[in-house]
Design a protein around this motif. Sequence first.
Motif, mmCIF file in Angstrom:
data_model
loop_
_atom_site.group_PDB
_atom_site.id
_atom_site.type_symbol
_atom_site.label_atom_id
_atom_site.label_comp_id
_atom_site.label_asym_id
_atom_site.label_seq_id
_atom_site.Cartn_x
_atom_site.Cartn_y
_atom_site.Cartn_z
ATOM 1 N N SER A 11 0.833 -1.213 0.000
ATOM 2 C CA SER A 11 0.000 0.000 0.000
ATOM 3 C C SER A 11 0.863 1.257 0.000
ATOM 4 O O SER A 11 0.586 2.216 -0.731
ATOM 5 N N LYS A 35 -7.089 6.805 -7.365
ATOM 6 C CA LYS A 35 -8.463 6.463 -7.757
ATOM 7 C C LYS A 35 -8.536 6.193 -9.259
ATOM 8 O O LYS A 35 -9.219 5.269 -9.695
ATOM 9 N N ARG A 39 -7.770 2.317 -7.302
ATOM 10 C CA ARG A 39 -7.737 2.186 -5.840
ATOM 11 C C ARG A 39 -8.923 2.958 -5.267
ATOM 12 O O ARG A 39 -9.123 4.119 -5.588
ATOM 13 N N TRP A 41 -9.507 4.165 -2.177
ATOM 14 C CA TRP A 41 -9.095 4.602 -0.849
ATOM 15 C C TRP A 41 -9.729 5.938 -0.514
ATOM 16 O O TRP A 41 -10.067 6.726 -1.400
ATOM 17 N N SER A 42 -9.782 6.228 0.775
ATOM 18 C CA SER A 42 -10.288 7.519 1.236
ATOM 19 C C SER A 42 -9.120 8.499 1.374
ATOM 20 O O SER A 42 -7.949 8.101 1.380
ATOM 21 N N THR A 45 -7.001 7.578 4.350
ATOM 22 C CA THR A 45 -6.093 6.448 4.113
ATOM 23 C C THR A 45 -4.808 6.925 3.451
ATOM 24 O O THR A 45 -3.703 6.576 3.876
ATOM 25 N N VAL A 46 -4.942 7.732 2.410
ATOM 26 C CA VAL A 46 -3.759 8.238 1.701
ATOM 27 C C VAL A 46 -2.935 9.132 2.624
ATOM 28 O O VAL A 46 -1.701 9.041 2.648
#
Length: 134
Positions: A11, A35, A39, A41-42, A45-46
Motif C-alpha cells: 500500500s 483512484k 484504488r 481509498w479515502s 487512508t492516503v
Amino acid sequence: MAKRPPTIPDSELDVLKVLWERGQATVREALETLKAAGREWSYATVATLLDRLETKGLVESDRKELAFVYRPTISSQEVRRRRVSSLVDKLYEGEPGLLVLHLLKSHPLDPGQAMEVREVLDQMTAANKPKKKG
C-alpha cells in the motif's frame, strides 16, 4: 548493530509510485491518481500512508499554502534493490542465482532480453576464468 531499512508494504509502495511518477503531490493529488488507477481509498487512508512514509524517512513534506506537498526521498531503483535483496534472503537462502534460475525457467524473455542476459553471463564467465600464463 546496523539499523535495518524500513519495510515498505504494498500500500505504501503504491503511494510512492504516485510520487515517483508526479515528482511531488498533495494528499488530494495522490488520491486522485490512485483512484484513476482503480484504488478505492479515502483521503484519510492516503494521508495516513504518506504520514507513515514520512515517519520512515522515505518522503518529505513542505507546507505549501493550505496543503502539504510530499516528495519521495528514496528512488524507485533503491526500493527495487531492497525488495529483491529481501526476496533473495527470504525465499532463496541468500543465493541470487536461484532467483535468476527460477525467473528464467518460469518467465519467458523476449529475444532481445535473452541476448542481454546471455551477454551478462558471458562477461561474468570470462571475468572468472583464470588468466593463462604465457
